[in-house]
Scaffold this active site. Structure first.
Site, PDB file in Angstrom:
ATOM      1  N   CYS A   1      37.132  30.523   9.641  1.00 28.44           N
ATOM      2  CA  CYS A   1      36.108  29.162   9.896  1.00 28.44           C
ATOM      3  C   CYS A   1      36.741  28.015  10.101  1.00 28.44           C
ATOM      4  O   CYS A   1      37.814  27.421   9.291  1.00 28.44           O
ATOM      5  CB  CYS A   1      35.680  29.140   8.455  1.00 28.44           C
ATOM      6  SG  CYS A   1      34.536  27.906   8.610  1.00 28.44           S
TER       7      CYS A   1
ATOM      8  N   CYS B   1      35.722  25.447   8.394  1.00 28.64           N
ATOM      9  CA  CYS B   1      36.355  25.245   6.468  1.00 28.64           C
ATOM     10  C   CYS B   1      37.896  24.872   6.511  1.00 28.64           C
ATOM     11  O   CYS B   1      38.247  23.802   5.575  1.00 28.64           O
ATOM     12  CB  CYS B   1      35.669  26.575   5.781  1.00 28.64           C
ATOM     13  SG  CYS B   1      34.973  27.441   6.384  1.00 28.64           S
ATOM     14  N   ASP B   2      38.885  25.197   7.462  1.00 25.74           N
ATOM     15  CA  ASP B   2      40.197  25.314   7.609  1.00 25.74           C
ATOM     16  C   ASP B   2      40.665  24.616   8.013  1.00 25.74           C
ATOM     17  O   ASP B   2      42.121  24.364   8.386  1.00 25.74           O
ATOM     18  CB  ASP B   2      40.707  26.487   7.897  1.00 25.74           C
ATOM     19  CG  ASP B   2      40.019  27.554   6.762  1.00 25.74           C
ATOM     20  OD1 ASP B   2      39.798  27.365   5.610  1.00 25.74           O
ATOM     21  OD2 ASP B   2      39.801  28.676   6.862  1.00 25.74           O
TER      22      ASP B   2
END
Ligand code: NDP
Length: 324
Positions: free
Chosen positions: A137, A140-141
């Site tokens: 992701c 997200c990261d």
């Protein structure tokens, strides 16, 4: 002995969508039951740092966030039950689900929040370096790779979008694809090819993720040419596996409309399925955004619509009774 659990609001799935639906549902007096599946807490329980869930200035941990959501849902009156649903009957209300345990769950409304799972390559090192350089992701990261080198594996819309997203943080993004053409939409491909900070490695499959598990994390992605068989490698700080997601909709095949990728089809802008009283929220109906916060948002919408459905349904039943 098998038990029948009845409730006004039955929720299948305990990620941010299911638990948000539960929090709203409990506060509206629907006394929800949440049946947690094989991965209680959902995808966030297998991530580590979360920095984009509103309300927390410091980095928080995915498993901790889910524990807090569950505690909040229970605090306002949700019953959490552990079982894996193996069968559903949508000829309700009441809607009925049967668990692996043999127990039966009946709800006047049903909220489906079974989520989706990122697909993984299955290459050696992928599991070991997950959270230590390997992610599924970018939204997200990606932030953790500011100014670093990253690779994205895949050739669909997700891979191309993730690569473009990563250019916000990294000046060195390489897409690794197993064939010599993408399946992503042309407009996305054009944008990718025009970006000065993105390279593409065609006809390459990942054979191993390697690096320093005890220290610096992922360092190298080892590759094999899918045409010539030649081995090569690329040094990188982060690898984003973007080969698609699989929604958990096996239970609903033939019972609810699913799109070509298997996601539950809802009425646009709502969590309503074609069956009145059956709602779907979170990643099981959303292949575009797939964020904890959007899942929580659609969980809230499902609870609000469930409450309206029950109010109308119960009012109609009371009226029919009065006439008789
Ligand atoms: P897709 O299934 O479209 O693409 C998956 C990609 O990963 C393909 O290029 C495939 O290669 C590759 N792949 C699959 N398995 C492996 C493997 N084992 N090893 C290496 N490569 C592999 O998934 P997406 O997540 O990209 O998209 C899913 C759906 O969601 C699509 O319908 C897409 O259009 C949609 N979507 C839409 C978005 C939007 O509209 N903005 C954003 C994201 C997704 P190959 O091509 O060789 O099969």
């Amino acid at each position: 002995m098998a038990t029948t659990h009845t409730t006004r609001m039955l929720i299948i799935g305990s990620g941010p969508a299911g638990l948000s639906a539960a929090i709203y549902g409990a506060r509206a007096g629907m006394e929800p039951i949440v049946v947690q599946g094989l991965q209680p807490g959902g995808q966030l329980t297998i991530t580590t740092d979360v920095e984009n869930y509103p309300g927390f200035r410091d980095v928080i941990q995915g498993p901790w966030l889910m524990q807090e959501m569950q505690a909040q849902a229970e605090h306002v009156g949700t019953r959490m039950l552990w079982d894996t649903i193996t069968e559903v009957s949508l000829e309700g209300p009441p809607f009925r689900a049967i668990g692996d345990s043999g127990d039966i769950y009946e709800g006047d409304v049903l909220v489906i929040a079974t989520g989706a799972q990122a697909k993984w390559l299955g290459a050696p090192g992928e599991v070991e370096f997950s959270g230590k350089g390997v992610s599924a992701c970018a939204t997200c990261d990606g932030f953790f790779y500011r100014g670093k080198k990253v690779v994205v594996i895949g050739g669909g819309n997700t891979a191309v979008e993730e690569a473009l997203y990563l250019t916000n943080h990294s000046h060195d993004v390489t897409v690794i694809h197993r064939r010599d053409s993408f399946r992503a939409e042309k407009i996305l491909q054009d944008r990718l090819f025009a970006h000065p900070n993105v390279k593409v490695l065609w006809n390459k499959a990942v054979s191993r993720f390697s690096g320093d598990l005890a220290g610096g994390g992922l360092q190298t992605v080892e590759l094999v040419d899918t045409v010539t068989g030649e081995a090569s490698s690329i040094d990188t700080d982060g690898a984003f596996v973007a080969i698609g997601h699989a929604p958990a909709t096996e239970l609903f095949k033939g019972k609810l409309e699913l799109d070509d990728s298997g996601y539950i089809v809802v009425k646009p802008g709502t969590p309503k399925t074609a069956i009145p009283g059956v709602f779907a929220c979170g990643d099981v109906m959303d292949h575009t955004y797939r964020q904890a916060v959007t899942a929580a948002g659609t969980g809230c919408m499902a609870a609000l619509d469930a409450e309206r459905f029950l109010a109308e349904h119960e009012f109609a039943a009371a009226q029919a009774e009065a006439v008789v």
